[in-house]
Design an enzyme around this catalytic site. Structure first.
Site, PDB file in Angstrom:
ATOM      1  N   HIS A 558       0.650   6.702  -6.184  1.00  0.00           N
ATOM      2  CA  HIS A 558       0.931   5.454  -5.466  1.00  0.00           C
ATOM      3  C   HIS A 558       0.271   5.601  -4.101  1.00  0.00           C
ATOM      4  CE1 HIS A 558       3.872   4.762  -8.649  1.00  0.00           C
ATOM      5  NE2 HIS A 558       4.377   5.953  -8.377  1.00  0.00           N
ATOM      6  N   THR A 559      -1.010   5.195  -4.009  1.00  0.00           N
ATOM      7  CA  THR A 559      -1.793   5.485  -2.809  1.00  0.00           C
ATOM      8  C   THR A 559      -1.249   4.782  -1.569  1.00  0.00           C
ATOM      9  OG1 THR A 559      -3.339   3.688  -3.334  1.00  0.00           O
ATOM     10  CG2 THR A 559      -3.887   5.895  -4.137  1.00  0.00           C
ATOM     11  N   CYS A 560      -0.585   3.637  -1.747  1.00  0.00           N
ATOM     12  CA  CYS A 560      -0.021   2.947  -0.582  1.00  0.00           C
ATOM     13  C   CYS A 560       1.015   3.817   0.119  1.00  0.00           C
ATOM     14  CB  CYS A 560       0.613   1.618  -0.994  1.00  0.00           C
ATOM     15  SG  CYS A 560      -0.578   0.378  -1.557  1.00  0.00           S
ATOM     16  N   PHE A 561       1.677   4.660  -0.658  1.00  0.00           N
ATOM     17  CA  PHE A 561       2.762   5.479  -0.110  1.00  0.00           C
ATOM     18  C   PHE A 561       2.436   6.970  -0.137  1.00  0.00           C
ATOM     19  CE2 PHE A 561       4.510   1.670  -2.186  1.00  0.00           C
ATOM     20  CZ  PHE A 561       5.042   1.040  -1.065  1.00  0.00           C
TER      21      PHE A 561
END
Length: 593
Positions: A558-561
């Site tokens: 989950h690259t956003c996080f």
């Protein structure tokens, strides 16, 4: 006990023997009653003298091999300013003599090359033009045990700074000690110096942006005469839609529709045809992917330099695009780079040195063009080092290819008729340096610099004294990946902890990878191929995957996080194989699982 002194000075009425104490009131009267013919009192000091003793020195930072020592000036100066201080040190014990460690004007000194867990005694004296004054009282300090520090920071590492008047000085962040010169025994903390400059730069940029966003009015369009988007909501973000298959053109069109105030707010990206929601991961991906698109050789915007590792403006671009198109595109490139600095994002294009210098408004030197044209750089250096009259025949002009034909370009008005001589060759070399860096790409560079300074004003760059190497780090982030540093701040969730076998296997596998494999893995988890200058925010996190496939499934991210969902593998080998497959085959598109 003797008569009152005669104020007239005519009667000799004091018959006391020399050395007899005189009452204070009578002493004052004697001073007041002195005439030009009076003999001075032998007990009065009539001129300046060496300064008094300073207070004992203090130690603010200590390691096993160094001590940061500082002191205050003496309270008694005796009519002259202090010219220098003298510091002596010795190991504790009467058998050890004092040795001079420092003599100079500063009031701070770093004693180095000391022994761990050892007591050292210091004393300090002040001196003026008449000599040294008395020593201070002794002060004793113990070094720390090997590998430890008692003050919280290395005493030898000092940050270089510049005050409001442009004067360079040095300071120690932990102790807050300052010095106009680098203290003896100290060294410049280049990373700390850069971080301080970056903090000042960002504070100034964000303050300017905040003030602009609070002004009345909707803000002017970036390009007067062009249509602007009317659907940008009054929100803390500016949202644009781009297409992955035509990333450069769609991004260019999206920027052209923005008002100037829109670019001052953080971006959020939506990829057309993809379901990903940008919580920070998509915009990270956009900065990296778009920067790579800029150096696509088929576009003719940038080209690799001789060393193949950096990129310069491609001179062919003037033949491939119209003048209006060049101005618009390179101004967009400048804004894109400025936006990366403003929003603290990294890009993946290493610009060559002369371009960085021109973004900073700096003067170019001969050595700066070595990466652009090594042969020309060597030739110009030979001209400077040797007599040329009767050897070379050059004028203040240079041949440039335009549409297959070579035309002469004057380096200065009337240059084609002006011969280069030993007397004027230095001017010729400087003009050639500027031509090499700008000659065929002047229009493109002007547009790029204008766009960059739209968001990162030249005045702010000058005020914070950013260097070309530091500007490159602002663009690229940290070059090296220290796995131990990432591991030290990592978080764990979903049942994992730092002692879980799967977690320990992951770090072990990451350390065993090549540098390129490490960058690919980092991007799989975070969307970035490098560690941001501020570290990962949110933190780099490893969580246990809840995928129904269990240990047979592949890692997910989950690259956003900055999260890695790691299945509960039963062996290090399984983890290594599944992780390598996931990283190698991960799609760049953001789709909902």
């Amino acid at each position: 006990q003797g008569g009152t002194p005669s104020l007239g000075g005519g009667k000799k009425d004091d018959q006391r023997a020399p050395g007899t104490r005189v009452p204070l009131q009578e002493s004052i009267l004697r001073v007041l009653a002195r005439t030009p013919f009076s003999a001075p009192s032998p007990r009065m000091r009539t001129g300046p003298a060496p300064p008094g003793s300073p207070p004992p020195p203090a130690a603010s930072e200590t390691t096993s091999t160094s001590i940061l020592v500082s002191w205050s000036p003496p309270s008694v100066l005796h009519g002259l300013p202090v010219r220098e201080y003298v510091v002596h040190m010795k190991p504790f014990g009467a058998e050890h003599p004092f040795k001079e460690l420092y003599r100079g004007p500063e009031r701070v000194f770093v004693a180095v090359d000391l022994q761990p867990k050892t007591i050292y005694v210091f004393r300090v004296a002040a001196a003026n033009t008449l000599g040294e004054g008395a020593w201070s009282r002794h002060a004793a300090f113990r070094t720390a045990a090997a590998g430890t520090a008692t003050g919280g920071a290395d005493p030898t590492r000092w940050v270089q700074a510049v005050d409001g008047a442009g004067r360079q000085y040095y300071y120690h962040p932990s102790s807050q000690q300052t010095s106009w010169t680098l203290p003896q025994g100290a060294q410049v903390d280049f990373e700390g110096t850069f971080r301080r400059k970056r903090q000042m730069l960002l504070e100034e940029l964000h303050t300017t942006a905040a003030l602009a966003l609070t002004e009345d009015g909707a803000g002017a369009a970036l390009d007067p005469g062009r249509p602007t988007a009317s659907l940008q909501p009054d929100s803390p973000f500016t949202r644009i839609e781009v297409r992955r298959g035509e990333l450069l053109d769609s991004s260019f069109r999206a920027f052209a529709m923005l008002r100037s105030r829109d670019l001052l707010k953080p971006l959020r990206i939506h990829y057309a045809g993809e379901e990903g929601i940008d919580s920070g991961g998509l915009v990270k991906d956009w900065f990296v992917e778009l920067s790579r698109s800029l150096v696509d050789g088929n576009l003719g915007l940038f080209a690799p330099t001789e060393d193949k590792d950096t990129y310069a403006v491609d001179p062919r671009s003037r033949h491939l695009h119209s003048e209006r198109h060049l101005r618009d595109y390179f101004r967009f490139v400048g804004r894109f780079l400025g936006k990366a600095v403003l929003d603290r994002h990294v890009v993946d294009v290493r610009l060559e040195r002369t371009l960085l210098l021109q973004l900073l408004g700096a003067r170019l030197n001969l050595a700066d063009i070595a990466g652009l044209d090594t042969h020309r750089c060597r030739g110009l250096q030979w001209m400077l080092d040797n007599p040329i009259e009767g050897v070379l025949s050059e004028t203040f002009s240079v041949g440039m290819e335009v549409l297959g034909e070579v035309v002469q370009v004057e380096l200065k008005p009337g240059g084609a008729g002006l011969d280069v001589t030993d007397a004027n060759k230095a001017e010729y070399v400087q003009l050639m340096v500027e031509y090499t860096a700008r000659g065929a790409v002047d229009l493109q560079l002007e547009a790029l610099m204008r766009g960059f300074h739209d968001l990162v004003p030249l005045s702010v760059l000058t005020q914070t004294h950013v260097t070309p190497d530091e500007l490159l780090v602002l663009f690229l982030g940290q070059d090296k990946l220290d796995v131990s540093e990432v591991e030290a701040v990592a978080k764990y969730a979903g049942g994992y902890s730092e002692t879980s076998p799967q977690v320990q296997w992951f770090w072990d596998v990451l350390r065993s990878m090549s540098a390129q494999q490490q960058r690919h893995t980092l991007r799989f988890v975070t969307g970035l191929h490098k560690v941001p200058l501020d570290g990962f925010d949110p933190p780099f996190t490893i969580m246990q995957s809840t995928h129904e496939g269990g240990a047979a499934s592949f890692p997910r991210s989950h690259t956003c996080f900055n999260q890695l969902a790691l299945p509960p593998y039963l062996s290090r080998k399984d983890l290594q194989e599944k992780l390598a497959f996931a990283v190698e085959n991960a799609s760049s598109a953001f789709l909902m699982a």
